[in-house]
Design a protein around this motif. Structure first.
Motif, mmCIF file in Angstrom:
data_model
loop_
_atom_site.group_PDB
_atom_site.id
_atom_site.type_symbol
_atom_site.label_atom_id
_atom_site.label_comp_id
_atom_site.label_asym_id
_atom_site.label_seq_id
_atom_site.Cartn_x
_atom_site.Cartn_y
_atom_site.Cartn_z
ATOM 1 N N ALA A 1 0.840 -1.198 0.000
ATOM 2 C CA ALA A 1 0.000 0.000 0.000
ATOM 3 C C ALA A 1 0.873 1.245 0.000
ATOM 4 C CB ALA A 1 -0.902 -0.020 1.228
ATOM 5 N N ASP A 2 1.944 1.219 -0.772
ATOM 6 C CA ASP A 2 2.890 2.323 -0.694
ATOM 7 C C ASP A 2 2.282 3.664 -1.095
ATOM 8 O OD1 ASP A 2 4.662 0.566 0.251
ATOM 9 O OD2 ASP A 2 6.173 0.805 -1.316
ATOM 10 N N ALA A 3 1.281 3.658 -1.978
ATOM 11 C CA ALA A 3 0.655 4.924 -2.374
ATOM 12 C C ALA A 3 0.040 5.625 -1.164
ATOM 13 C CB ALA A 3 -0.411 4.676 -3.430
ATOM 14 N N HIS A 4 -0.311 4.852 -0.134
ATOM 15 C CA HIS A 4 -0.929 5.454 1.054
ATOM 16 C C HIS A 4 0.103 6.106 1.971
ATOM 17 C CE1 HIS A 4 -5.032 3.811 0.453
ATOM 18 N NE2 HIS A 4 -4.346 2.984 -0.319
ATOM 19 N N LEU A 5 1.376 5.924 1.653
ATOM 20 C CA LEU A 5 2.417 6.588 2.446
ATOM 21 C C LEU A 5 2.627 8.010 1.951
ATOM 22 C CD1 LEU A 5 5.082 3.737 2.713
ATOM 23 C CD2 LEU A 5 3.146 4.228 4.184
ATOM 24 N N TYR A 6 2.288 8.256 0.700
ATOM 25 C CA TYR A 6 2.451 9.612 0.141
ATOM 26 C C TYR A 6 1.286 9.920 -0.799
ATOM 27 C CZ TYR A 6 5.446 6.083 -2.083
ATOM 28 O OH TYR A 6 5.962 4.904 -2.562
ATOM 29 N N PRO A 7 0.067 9.913 -0.247
ATOM 30 C CA PRO A 7 -1.118 10.067 -1.100
ATOM 31 C C PRO A 7 -1.128 11.382 -1.880
ATOM 32 C CG PRO A 7 -1.697 10.250 1.226
ATOM 33 C CD PRO A 7 -0.281 9.771 1.173
ATOM 34 N N ASN A 8 -0.475 12.414 -1.319
ATOM 35 C CA ASN A 8 -0.509 13.710 -2.003
ATOM 36 C C ASN A 8 0.335 13.740 -3.260
ATOM 37 O OD1 ASN A 8 -2.163 14.627 0.013
ATOM 38 N ND2 ASN A 8 -0.439 15.339 1.277
ATOM 39 N N ALA A 9 1.200 12.751 -3.433
ATOM 40 C CA ALA A 9 2.026 12.716 -4.641
ATOM 41 C C ALA A 9 1.355 11.904 -5.746
ATOM 42 C CB ALA A 9 3.388 12.123 -4.311
ATOM 43 N N MET A 10 0.187 11.369 -5.437
ATOM 44 C CA MET A 10 -0.474 10.477 -6.393
ATOM 45 C C MET A 10 -1.505 11.238 -7.216
ATOM 46 S SD MET A 10 0.737 7.390 -6.006
ATOM 47 C CE MET A 10 2.358 8.047 -5.701
ATOM 48 N N LEU A 11 -1.570 10.877 -8.494
ATOM 49 C CA LEU A 11 -2.580 11.461 -9.371
ATOM 50 C C LEU A 11 -3.928 10.804 -9.048
ATOM 51 C CD1 LEU A 11 -2.650 13.392 -11.908
ATOM 52 C CD2 LEU A 11 -2.695 11.303 -13.287
ATOM 53 N N ASP A 12 -4.971 11.603 -9.072
ATOM 54 C CA ASP A 12 -6.308 11.058 -8.866
ATOM 55 C C ASP A 12 -6.680 10.220 -10.097
ATOM 56 O OD1 ASP A 12 -8.944 10.494 -8.525
ATOM 57 O OD2 ASP A 12 -9.550 12.534 -8.005
ATOM 58 N N VAL A 13 -6.788 8.916 -9.909
ATOM 59 C CA VAL A 13 -7.089 8.046 -11.053
ATOM 60 C C VAL A 13 -8.504 7.479 -10.940
ATOM 61 C CG1 VAL A 13 -4.737 7.420 -11.699
ATOM 62 C CG2 VAL A 13 -5.868 6.190 -9.847
ATOM 63 N N SER A 14 -9.371 8.223 -10.274
ATOM 64 C CA SER A 14 -10.741 7.737 -10.072
ATOM 65 C C SER A 14 -11.430 7.447 -11.396
ATOM 66 C CB SER A 14 -11.554 8.764 -9.282
ATOM 67 O OG SER A 14 -10.964 8.991 -8.033
ATOM 68 N N ASP A 15 -11.192 8.330 -12.410
ATOM 69 C CA ASP A 15 -11.872 8.099 -13.691
ATOM 70 C C ASP A 15 -11.434 6.770 -14.315
ATOM 71 O OD1 ASP A 15 -9.383 9.244 -13.915
ATOM 72 O OD2 ASP A 15 -9.885 10.581 -15.585
ATOM 73 N N VAL A 16 -10.132 6.460 -14.215
ATOM 74 C CA VAL A 16 -9.643 5.195 -14.771
ATOM 75 C C VAL A 16 -10.283 4.014 -14.037
ATOM 76 C CG1 VAL A 16 -7.610 3.759 -15.145
ATOM 77 C CG2 VAL A 16 -7.451 6.228 -15.463
ATOM 78 N N CYS A 17 -10.258 4.084 -12.713
ATOM 79 C CA CYS A 17 -10.749 2.953 -11.926
ATOM 80 C C CYS A 17 -12.264 2.804 -12.057
ATOM 81 C CB CYS A 17 -10.346 3.112 -10.462
ATOM 82 S SG CYS A 17 -8.573 2.931 -10.242
ATOM 83 N N ASP A 18 -12.977 3.941 -12.120
ATOM 84 C CA ASP A 18 -14.428 3.844 -12.305
ATOM 85 C C ASP A 18 -14.749 3.225 -13.657
ATOM 86 O OD1 ASP A 18 -14.847 4.879 -9.842
ATOM 87 O OD2 ASP A 18 -15.178 6.938 -10.520
ATOM 88 N N HIS A 19 -13.996 3.642 -14.670
ATOM 89 C CA HIS A 19 -14.186 3.073 -16.007
ATOM 90 C C HIS A 19 -13.950 1.560 -15.987
ATOM 91 C CE1 HIS A 19 -13.366 2.199 -20.255
ATOM 92 N NE2 HIS A 19 -12.194 1.730 -19.884
ATOM 93 N N LEU A 20 -12.837 1.152 -15.399
ATOM 94 C CA LEU A 20 -12.496 -0.274 -15.381
ATOM 95 C C LEU A 20 -13.491 -1.058 -14.537
ATOM 96 C CD1 LEU A 20 -8.616 0.009 -15.002
ATOM 97 C CD2 LEU A 20 -9.839 -0.799 -17.023
ATOM 98 N N GLY A 21 -13.817 -0.510 -13.376
ATOM 99 C CA GLY A 21 -14.757 -1.189 -12.484
ATOM 100 C C GLY A 21 -16.107 -1.370 -13.163
ATOM 101 N N GLY A 22 -16.563 -0.324 -13.854
ATOM 102 C CA GLY A 22 -17.853 -0.386 -14.525
ATOM 103 C C GLY A 22 -17.853 -1.400 -15.660
ATOM 104 N N LYS A 23 -16.732 -1.495 -16.333
ATOM 105 C CA LYS A 23 -16.667 -2.349 -17.518
ATOM 106 C C LYS A 23 -16.419 -3.816 -17.166
ATOM 107 C CE LYS A 23 -14.366 -2.211 -22.049
ATOM 108 N NZ LYS A 23 -13.325 -1.493 -22.821
ATOM 109 N N TYR A 24 -15.735 -4.055 -16.072
ATOM 110 C CA TYR A 24 -15.296 -5.425 -15.783
ATOM 111 C C TYR A 24 -15.869 -5.985 -14.485
ATOM 112 C CZ TYR A 24 -12.170 -4.625 -19.671
ATOM 113 O OH TYR A 24 -11.679 -4.345 -20.909
ATOM 114 N N GLY A 25 -17.119 -5.700 -14.247
ATOM 115 C CA GLY A 25 -17.821 -6.375 -13.164
ATOM 116 C C GLY A 25 -17.495 -5.883 -11.762
#
Lengths: 314, 439
Positions: free
Chosen positions: B111-135
């Motif tokens: 969970a390394d992204a949770h050690l520096y969440p502010n350095a991470m790009l918001d990828v909600s659109d990617v994950c929502d797209h994938l989640g919606g498409k793949y069950g």
């Protein structure tokens, strides 16, 4: 104006000439590159390490100054104290045995033996092989199921089951110490051998004529004349052993249950793998006093000229 | 995780230079069609640097590189891929986050992204797209991927770590199938030991195998490091009960398990010296590849037995794709991460992984890789059954540090080897965990 125009070059020449003649200044100039390298690559990282130990910096996150909090924590951390204990056991046992065996080997090599140069070169092998490689070899030698030592003993009918080299705390300590000794003997032996060769043969001849036996010659000629070298060798040996990392990391990662964690490996585990740079730096900094003591011991030992030449201190 | 032998590393290393990593015409056509419709149109002149965790399956690496190659050809985005062993990768990922430069995308671990969440790009659109498409995503993927309601990394895969056992030895010990509860499991281990074919689980500081089985046993009896509010509660009657169980279990282990690191059980198992252990699918894969048919045929995999809590309490290692917000080409980066998770690529990736790596998206449950060899089947469900190492609390520095400092592994090892009583070990672990949580 003309007069000034004439004197100026003379002044410059004088200045350069004086500069050239001023040994102190020249000495300073010549030392500057070395000093810069020392400052940049030794003093700065050391200072930074000590500073980090006073902060709560994590890998990837700047920290703030927290004074001695890391040390206060470590003081109550029994794994830290276990690592200090392990480091002392490791350093003491390995250094003493390395010295005894190294000296013995040096005395043997100092005799007239056939293929002297070849044998002396071979002795250096453990020191030449990269530490990680030799650690891997020992990792196999100490394997819990396939150890070659266990295999030989079982085949010879001396044992019924494999020896658990790295699984029992004390076995593991002894095993890693043995690996360190194997690796460290050549350094001690070859350096002491160099020292032995500086002892004039005439002293031994004189002693023999006076009826001195082998032990007396060793006790009253070899050993006293060798002490300055011994002081240097043992200082380095202690420093290398105290700060050992690779052997442990490859073989046990500090296990079993932290029984072989040295201060250096614990520092790495906490700082780099665990991300607690500040705490790791504090553990590393805690090693400095011990290392300093070892250096001072040798430094003052070397300063005493009488002792160096085998006399008694007043 | 580190469930590979040196021979495997040498092989993959040597083969990597020869591998077929160029996109096939079909893949390229698919990539072009996908790129034309993609909601993330790369910036012009975009270039990406990807740092990934070093492969240990050559075919997985080839599938990955072929996907990247197709992406480059279809979109014009140049992608440089570097790989690194994960113990070197983690500090690099952290430093990139700290200084705000470096690779655009890192395929990291845990969970390394949770050690520096502010350095991470918001990828909600990617994950929502994938989640919606793949069950939809499995809960564990959402747990690792999301922070405060938005996705801060794309969970790319979960590496299963399950029971590996020798069928003939287990049957000889009186069990037709592998036990599904901890009581029978203890009996099995005792019988195996009595009949001279003991099992063993790593008790050394083994970051993969050690962490996986010790967290299972702790959780199986209801113990946990922290509660839902991140209060340290490891010194509990449940933990002590689990440790008492461990005390009995430890007596059945093969000699030397106390020193085992990640690779030892693979070796012992392949030699036929160890009848039961926990591991990824690498032991089986190695047995098949090296032609050790006797072991390959006689071994199988099973879920970890369920303990008194009555539900699976497994721990499997998650891997995130972390997109840094310092990237100059966020659309290109999002497009690449989405592309890698789309069906054609991900199918090839799963196929190439031969069971080492599992899917975080439900739709991939039907992938033939899981059924073409029945011995892979249990690895299909690891995302469904996995808890996070931060269980039951939240991901972050404290959880990662307790995990990296082997607090749970050491506690279990202390009792399994008889060095401490359950009560002492639990008290000690409580103190150690509190140091990280009470800051």
């Amino acid at each position: 104006m003309a007069a000034i125009g004439e004197t100026r070059p003379v002044d410059q020449v004088n200045f350069l000439a004086r500069l050239n003649n001023n040994r102190n200044l020249l000495g300073l100039l010549f030392m500057l590159p070395a000093a810069a390298i020392l400052l940049l690559f030794l003093t700065y990282p050391l200072g930074l390490g000590i500073w980090l130990g006073l902060t709560d910096v994590k890998v990837g996150r700047p920290g703030r100054f927290i004074g001695l909090e890391n040390y206060a924590w470590l003081f109550e951390d029994h794994i830290f104290w276990l690592s200090v204990f392990n480091t002392f056991v490791y350093t003491t046992a390995a250094s003493v045995i390395k010295f005894a065996l190294g000296l013995w080997l040096a005395l043997l090599l100092n005799r007239h033996i056939p293929f002297k140069a070849f044998i002396r070169a071979i002795v250096l092998l453990p020191f030449i092989v990269p530490t990680v490689l030799s650690a891997l070899a020992f990792w196999w030698i100490y394997d819990s199921q396939d150890s070659v030592i266990s295999w030989i003993l079982i085949e010879a009918g001396l044992l019924d089951e494999t020896i658990d080299f790295l699984g029992q705390p004390n076995n593991a300590r002894a095993s890693v110490i043995a690996a360190n000794i194997w690796r460290g003997i050549p350094f001690v032996a070859i350096t002491l051998l160099a020292g032995l060769q500086t002892i004039p043969a005439s002293l031994y001849e004189a002693a023999t004529i006076d009826g001195a036996g082998e032990w007396q010659r060793f006790r009253h000629i070899t050993f006293p004349l060798l002490t300055p070298i011994i002081a240097v060798v043992m200082t380095f040996s202690v420093l290398f052993t105290f700060t050992d990392f690779q052997l442990i990391w490859v073989m046990t990662r500090g296990g079993p249950i932290n029984a072989t964690h040295l201060m250096a490996t614990l520092s790495y585990q906490r700082a780099i793998i665990g991300g607690a740079l500040g705490e790791g730096a504090a553990i590393a900094t805690a090693m400095i006093p011990f290392l300093l003591a070892a250096i001072l011991f040798s430094y003052f030992g070397l300063q005493r000229r009488k002792w160096q030449q085998g006399g008694r201190d007043d | 995780m580190q469930d590979f032998t040196r021979r495997e590393i040498l092989k993959t290393g040597a083969a990597a230079t020869l591998g077929a990593t160029v996109a096939s015409p079909a893949l390229l056509a698919a990539a072009r069609a996908w790129a034309a419709e993609s909601q993330w149109q790369p910036e012009s002149g975009a270039k990406l640097r990807v740092l990934r965790w070093k492969r240990f399956v050559q075919s997985e690496h080839e599938a990955f590189m072929a996907s990247v190659d197709a992406f480059t050809k279809a979109t014009g985005v140049a992608v440089r891929v570097d790989s690194e062993g994960f113990e070197d990768l983690r500090p690099k990922a952290a430093v990139a986050a700290n200084i705000g430069s470096g690779p655009d995308i890192i395929w990291g671990i845990h969970a390394d992204a949770h050690l520096y969440p502010n350095a991470m790009l918001d990828v909600s659109d990617v994950c929502d797209h994938l989640g919606g498409k793949y069950g939809g995503w499995y809960p564990i993927a959402e747990h690792y991927g999301k922070r405060e309601g938005k996705w801060i990394n794309v969970p790319i895969t979960i590496s299963g770590n399950l029971i590996n056992y020798r069928k003939s030895m287990v049957q000889k010990a009186g069990f037709e199938t592998f036990p599904d509860n901890t009581d029978d499991f203890l009996k099995l281990m005792q019988n195996l030991n009595k009949q001279g074919t003991p099992g063993g689980f790593a008790l050394g500081n083994a970051s993969g195998d050690g962490n996986c089985w010790t967290h299972w046993i702790l959780w199986s009896h209801g113990g946990k490091v922290v509660d839902e509010n991140d209060n340290v509660v490891i010194n509990s009657p449940e933990t002590v009960a689990g440790l008492e169980y461990v005390g009995e279990l430890g007596k059945t282990f093969i000699p030397g398990a106390a020193s085992w690191l990640d690779g030892h059980n693979n070796k012992a198992f392949l030699q036929g010296a160890c009848s039961v252990s926990n591991n990824g699918i690498s032991i089986y894969a190695a047995a098949v590849r090296e032609g050790m048919t006797e072991i390959a045929e006689d071994m199988d995999h099973a879920f970890y037995p369920v303990g008194p809590v009555g539900e699976p309490t497994e721990f499997h290692v998650a891997f995130p794709l972390m997109v840094y917000n310092h990237t100059n080409y966020p659309n290109a980066a999002k497009a690449l991460t989405a592309w890698l998770m789309e069906k054609e690529q991900y199918d090839a990736f799963l196929q190439g992984s031969v069971g080492y790596l599992s899917h975080p998206l439900r739709a991939y449950k039907d992938h033939p890789v899981w059924t073409e060899d029945p011995k892979r089947l249990v690895f299909r469900d690891v995302a469904e059954r996995s808890r996070s190492f931060a269980h039951a609390g939240s991901l972050g520095y404290a959880a990662s540090s307790v995990f990296a400092d082997f607090v749970v592994v050491n506690m279990i090892a202390e009792v399994a080897t008889g060095a401490k009583t359950p009560k002492e070990a639990a008290t000690d672990a409580q103190k150690r965990a509190e140091r990280y949580y009470n800051v």
